[in-house]
Design a protein around this motif. Structure first.
Motif, PDB file in Angstrom:
ATOM      1  N   ASP A 127       0.480  -0.837   0.030  1.00 39.09           N
ATOM      2  CA  ASP A 127       0.171   0.269  -0.577  1.00 39.09           C
ATOM      3  C   ASP A 127       1.433   1.011   0.161  1.00 39.09           C
ATOM      4  O   ASP A 127       1.494   1.985   0.976  1.00 39.09           O
ATOM      5  N   PRO A 128       0.755   1.727  -1.276  1.00 40.26           N
ATOM      6  CA  PRO A 128       1.722   3.006  -1.326  1.00 40.26           C
ATOM      7  C   PRO A 128       2.100   4.088  -0.357  1.00 40.26           C
ATOM      8  O   PRO A 128       2.039   5.429   0.066  1.00 40.26           O
ATOM      9  N   ASN A 129       0.285   4.154   0.631  1.00 37.05           N
ATOM     10  CA  ASN A 129      -0.141   5.338   1.095  1.00 37.05           C
ATOM     11  C   ASN A 129       0.470   5.536   2.190  1.00 37.05           C
ATOM     12  O   ASN A 129      -0.752   4.656   2.944  1.00 37.05           O
ATOM     13  N   ILE A 130       0.945   5.839   2.913  1.00 36.17           N
ATOM     14  CA  ILE A 130       1.321   6.041   4.488  1.00 36.17           C
ATOM     15  C   ILE A 130       0.688   7.596   4.948  1.00 36.17           C
ATOM     16  O   ILE A 130       1.244   8.620   4.817  1.00 36.17           O
ATOM     17  N   ALA A 131       0.165   7.165   6.124  1.00 36.71           N
ATOM     18  CA  ALA A 131      -1.093   8.321   6.715  1.00 36.71           C
ATOM     19  C   ALA A 131       0.088   8.622   7.920  1.00 36.71           C
ATOM     20  O   ALA A 131       0.933   7.623   8.195  1.00 36.71           O
ATOM     21  N   VAL A 165      -7.749   8.088   6.418  1.00 37.39           N
ATOM     22  CA  VAL A 165      -6.143   8.537   7.118  1.00 37.39           C
ATOM     23  C   VAL A 165      -5.773   8.523   5.008  1.00 37.39           C
ATOM     24  O   VAL A 165      -4.598   9.723   4.580  1.00 37.39           O
ATOM     25  N   ASN A 166      -7.042   8.642   4.307  1.00 35.67           N
ATOM     26  CA  ASN A 166      -6.739   9.304   2.912  1.00 35.67           C
ATOM     27  C   ASN A 166      -6.820  10.645   2.465  1.00 35.67           C
ATOM     28  O   ASN A 166      -6.143  11.013   2.105  1.00 35.67           O
ATOM     29  N   LEU A 167      -6.865  11.600   4.176  1.00 33.82           N
ATOM     30  CA  LEU A 167      -7.347  12.503   3.784  1.00 33.82           C
ATOM     31  C   LEU A 167      -6.230  13.542   5.222  1.00 33.82           C
ATOM     32  O   LEU A 167      -6.068  14.533   5.093  1.00 33.82           O
ATOM     33  N   CYS A 168      -4.708  12.187   5.210  1.00 33.28           N
ATOM     34  CA  CYS A 168      -4.007  12.933   5.778  1.00 33.28           C
ATOM     35  C   CYS A 168      -4.182  13.734   6.265  1.00 33.28           C
ATOM     36  O   CYS A 168      -3.082  14.628   4.375  1.00 33.28           O
ATOM     37  N   SER A 169      -3.266  15.189   6.636  1.00 30.13           N
ATOM     38  CA  SER A 169      -2.269  15.948   6.760  1.00 30.13           C
ATOM     39  C   SER A 169      -1.380  16.279   5.928  1.00 30.13           C
ATOM     40  O   SER A 169      -0.743  16.317   5.687  1.00 30.13           O
ATOM     41  N   LEU A 186       0.449  13.007   4.974  1.00 31.11           N
ATOM     42  CA  LEU A 186       0.522  11.627   3.812  1.00 31.11           C
ATOM     43  C   LEU A 186       1.085  11.773   2.899  1.00 31.11           C
ATOM     44  O   LEU A 186       2.235  13.033   2.277  1.00 31.11           O
ATOM     45  N   ARG A 187       2.312  10.720   2.277  1.00 32.99           N
ATOM     46  CA  ARG A 187       3.353  10.324   2.595  1.00 32.99           C
ATOM     47  C   ARG A 187       2.944   8.647   0.884  1.00 32.99           C
ATOM     48  O   ARG A 187       2.608   8.054   2.060  1.00 32.99           O
ATOM     49  N   ALA A 188       2.910   9.364  -0.240  1.00 34.59           N
ATOM     50  CA  ALA A 188       2.812   8.490  -0.495  1.00 34.59           C
ATOM     51  C   ALA A 188       4.662   8.011  -1.333  1.00 34.59           C
ATOM     52  O   ALA A 188       4.863   8.334  -2.324  1.00 34.59           O
ATOM     53  N   ILE A 189       4.930   6.369  -1.501  1.00 35.68           N
ATOM     54  CA  ILE A 189       5.690   5.178  -2.181  1.00 35.68           C
ATOM     55  C   ILE A 189       5.524   5.755  -3.451  1.00 35.68           C
ATOM     56  O   ILE A 189       4.246   5.658  -4.210  1.00 35.68           O
ATOM     57  N   GLY A 190       6.559   5.988  -4.143  1.00 37.71           N
ATOM     58  CA  GLY A 190       6.105   6.177  -6.207  1.00 37.71           C
ATOM     59  C   GLY A 190       5.701   7.946  -6.565  1.00 37.71           C
ATOM     60  O   GLY A 190       6.429   8.494  -7.890  1.00 37.71           O
ATOM     61  N   ILE A 191       5.874   8.397  -5.264  1.00 37.19           N
ATOM     62  CA  ILE A 191       4.927  10.366  -5.430  1.00 37.19           C
ATOM     63  C   ILE A 191       5.701  10.846  -4.429  1.00 37.19           C
ATOM     64  O   ILE A 191       6.689  11.351  -5.087  1.00 37.19           O
TER      65      ILE A 191
END
Length: 361
Positions: free
Chosen positions: A83-87, A99-103, A105-110
């Motif tokens: 899961d690339p989305n790190i909250a 968690v998808n709206l985490c202030s 948020l850091r995404a793997i690959g982005i």
């Protein structure tokens, strides 16, 4: 190790970089497959926020090669999807379960290095186990399926419902399958490409239309359309202006529209607020995959989702920069980057791509 690096907007190249070393709570994964997403093309063109230089690729799976000392339940040799989305787990959105709206948020690959590489490094809590006998290429579909699951959850499709899916790319074709699993009685897919329409009907669409052949709104919601008066649910999966605007005209009064497709940052569309008010439409955005990645992995492992017919081709890391920098080929659904495949030599300088990525319509 090799990694496909977005070095600046419009500049992407395969580079030799130091091999990653896991920290105490990390897992190091040898990539078996990583999917090329429309978001990767948006990143290349500067249409989606990211932090270059960065290794792209957020739809990945592979084999665990090393684990940190504090990693529980994951062993070397396990097949995992990430899961690339790190909250952050600390902000108000995280505390509320959004968690998808985490202030933060850091995404793997982005925002941090991703899966278009020989290896990817991720926190162990982002890893989900897959069966050892699963086809290596199938694990790369967990992330897009997880995003589709969130959209379908928001749509709240009931058994017997009527559904329109706008866009025949991989997201649209996954949503068609999820709508069928949810019990929808009518599933209409709209896409310009004949091969995608045929595939959609094989995967569960009860009807398809070519929006370039006739007015798609009339063809679906008109008096003589496939669903006179509109459908219960419209899922916009193309991420282009036309389909976003069409979506609200295809829903019935009291219906639901869910925007699943990733649109270019800054794109504007025309809507008629009176129409939304008078017909009491519910218009929702579906962002990322909050708590759905594990479900996606289970669905993929169960075989309930057709995967093989969604794979258009597999390419090497050497070929990946050119694929990302240029529009998808006609009829293309999903291209997978497989590091083990042969290819040309590592590029000595950034490749500047030409053309603009097209939507899934």
């Amino acid at each position: 190790m090799r990694a496909v690096r977005l070095e600046a907007v419009g500049k992407i190249a395969l580079r030799e970089v130091p091999k990653l070393v896991p920290g105490p709570e990390d897992v190091l994964v040898r990539i078996e497959a990583c999917g090329v997403c429309g978001t990767d093309r948006h990143l290349f063109h500067g249409e989606f926020p990211c932090t270059p230089p960065v290794t792209l690729g957020h739809e990945f799976s592979g084999i665990v090669e090393a684990v940190g000392a504090a990693v529980p339940g994951i062993a070397i040799g396990d097949r995992v999807t990430g899961d690339p989305n790190i909250a952050c787990g600390r902000c108000a959105h995280c505390h509320a379960g959004r968690v998808n709206l985490c202030s933060n948020l850091r995404a793997i690959g982005i925002h941090r290095d991703g899966g278009f590489a020989d290896y990817v490094l991720m926190p162990h809590r982002q890893a989900f186990k897959l069966p050892a006998n699963l086809k290596p290429t199938h694990g790369a579909f967990c992330e897009p399926l997880a995003c589709c699951l969130h959209g379908v959850d928001l749509a709240a499709i009931r058994p017997g419902a009527s559904v329109v899916v706008l866009g025949g790319g991989v997201i649209g074709l996954l949503v068609v399958q999820l709508a069928k699993l949810a019990g929808a009685a009518t599933i209409i897919l709209s896409t310009r490409q004949a091969s995608r329409r045929a595939l959609a009907e094989e995967l569960g669409a009860t009807a398809t239309i070519d929006p370039s052949a006739a007015d798609p709104i009339a063809a679906i919601a008109g008096p003589n359309g496939l669903a006179p008066g509109g459908v219960d649910v419209v899922l916009e999966c193309a991420g282009v202006r036309d389909t976003v605007e069409q979506s609200m005209r295809m829903a019935r009064a009291g219906g639901t529209v869910v925007i699943v497709g990733v649109v270019p940052q800054g794109m504007k569309v025309e809507i008629e607020p009176f129409d939304l008010l008078f017909r009491e439409l519910k218009v929702l955005g579906s962002f990322l995959n909050p708590f759905t990645h594990g479900r996606a992995a289970q669905l993929i492992a169960s075989g309930a989702i057709e995967i093989d017919r969604l794979i258009s081709k597999q390419v090497s890391l050497e070929d990946a920069p050119r694929v990302i920098a240029n529009p998808p080929a006609p009829g293309e659904v999903k291209v997978l980057v497989v590091p083990g495949r042969g290819g040309d030599a590592v590029l000595p300088s950034p490749l500047v791509g030409e053309g603009v990525a097209e939507g899934d319509g």
